[in-house]
Design a protein around this motif. Structure first.
Motif: not given
Length: 354
Positions: A239-247, A44-58
């Motif tokens: 990479l932004q989209l990949v981390f978004y998709y990974l959620v 669950l934490v990883v899912a949140f982290g993945s979304m935050l990484l998506s924002y970071f790459f954006e």
């Protein structure tokens, strides 16, 4: 935030609650609570982290496009608040139409010249739309049989989203490579509209369109001479989209769904993005939940888990951005540059974020 934006945010939260209440009408709340208590907290934490990484790459995309400019942004707060603000205003406006103007104001607040901000945002937009389209095509190539099996009922929605992306990208590419023709075409269409609509309103919209077309064309000339910058921005967007998709993948792992296939989940999310793009309701509310429920029902066979997974996924990919956007609006940027924030002799209105 203005009262209008506060009202829009409140309305979307109420609608979101209503959608989940409707989906839960046949689900026992106690059963849902039991499912929640069995979640794997690490995933669950990883899912949140993945979304935050998506924002970071954006944010890195914006940094790359402004690199080596006089008004390049160096402060990380100024960079990070831009995707959060975009997420908020995309979430509360039909067809995500408010994200671009809100980002423009955020960039100008940070000290980036208004013309530069507008043109860079247009380039960022076309890169994003192109990578979304490329991901969709890759999904079709890699998992055609799987798509044919699971997406038959949503074929019309998927095709609709695909057409919208093609038309959008095609129009922007026409500006880049057939500037004069495209400008004449737009002026001709707007001239025809003046016979059926208020001429003054049409004239105002025409001036806005021409300004945006000119700004985008000028920026495209610069970026044509900087292919490395475009390639870097494209890679970062991917990479932004990949981390978004990974959620969605990490959400299923948090639900302890057995034998979750990573590629299948990436394909599912790529399809959901295509589908939600055609829904005029802000954030694709209703369409996103329906897509998730329809596409993942064969993977999550327990109804209460399906509802819980939908809530977690939707909160991370949609409502989290709204909350972060509110924070970004509340805390002002650090002005890195002293620029004249004017357009046509009039100061740019920055109150839309207040």
């Amino acid at each position: 935030m203005s009262r209008k934006n506060q009202l829009s945010t409140f309305i979307m939260l109420v609608i979101g609650i209503g959608v989940f209440a409707f989906e839960m009408r046949h689900t026992n709340p106690q059963t849902l609570l039991k499912q929640f208590l069995t979640l794997n907290p690490i995933w669950l934490v990883v899912a949140f982290g993945s979304m935050l990484l998506s924002y970071f790459f954006e944010a890195l995309v914006m940094k790359a496009l402004l690199h080596n400019r006089d008004d390049e942004l160096h402060n990380w707060w100024n960079l990070l608040r831009i995707p959060w603000i975009q997420a908020l205003f995309n979430a509360i406006t039909p067809f995500s139409s408010g994200g671009q103007p809100a980002q423009l104001v955020a960039l100008v607040q940070s000290g980036v010249e208004v013309g530069r901000s507008s043109s860079v945002l247009l380039m960022k937009f076309i890169i994003f739309q192109t990578i979304v389209l490329v991901n969709f095509i890759l999904a079709m190539v890699l998992k055609f049989e799987n798509i044919a099996q699971h997406f038959t009922g949503l074929a019309v929605l998927i095709i609709g989203g695909f057409v919208i992306h093609i038309v959008t990208i095609g129009f922007l590419l026409m500006i880049m490579f057939y500037y004069r023709f495209t400008k004449k075409l737009v002026l001709g269409v707007m001239h025809l509209l003046a016979f059926f609509m208020d001429p003054d309103k049409v004239e105002k919209r025409t001036q806005t369109l021409v300004t945006k077309i000119d700004a985008f064309y000028q920026e495209s000339l610069v970026l044509k001479r900087e292919p490395k910058k475009v390639c870097l921005a494209s890679l970062l967007t991917f990479l932004q989209l990949v981390f978004y998709y990974l959620v969605v993948y990490f959400t299923l792992l948090a639900l302890k769904i057995p034998q979750v296939n990573l590629v299948d989940m990436l394909v599912m999310q790529a399809m959901i993005v295509m589908i939600t793009s055609i829904f005029p309701i802000p954030g694709g509310t209703g369409g996103a939940e329906y897509s998730f429920k329809t596409l993942l029902a064969s993977y999550i066979t327990v109804p209460s888990k399906l509802i819980l997974g939908m809530f977690i996924w939707r909160f991370i990919t949609y409502y989290l951005g709204m909350f972060l956007g509110v924070i970004a609006v509340a805390f002002k940027p650090i002005n890195e540059h002293r620029t004249r924030k004017v357009r046509g002799g009039q100061p740019l209105n920055e109150e839309s974020l207040d």
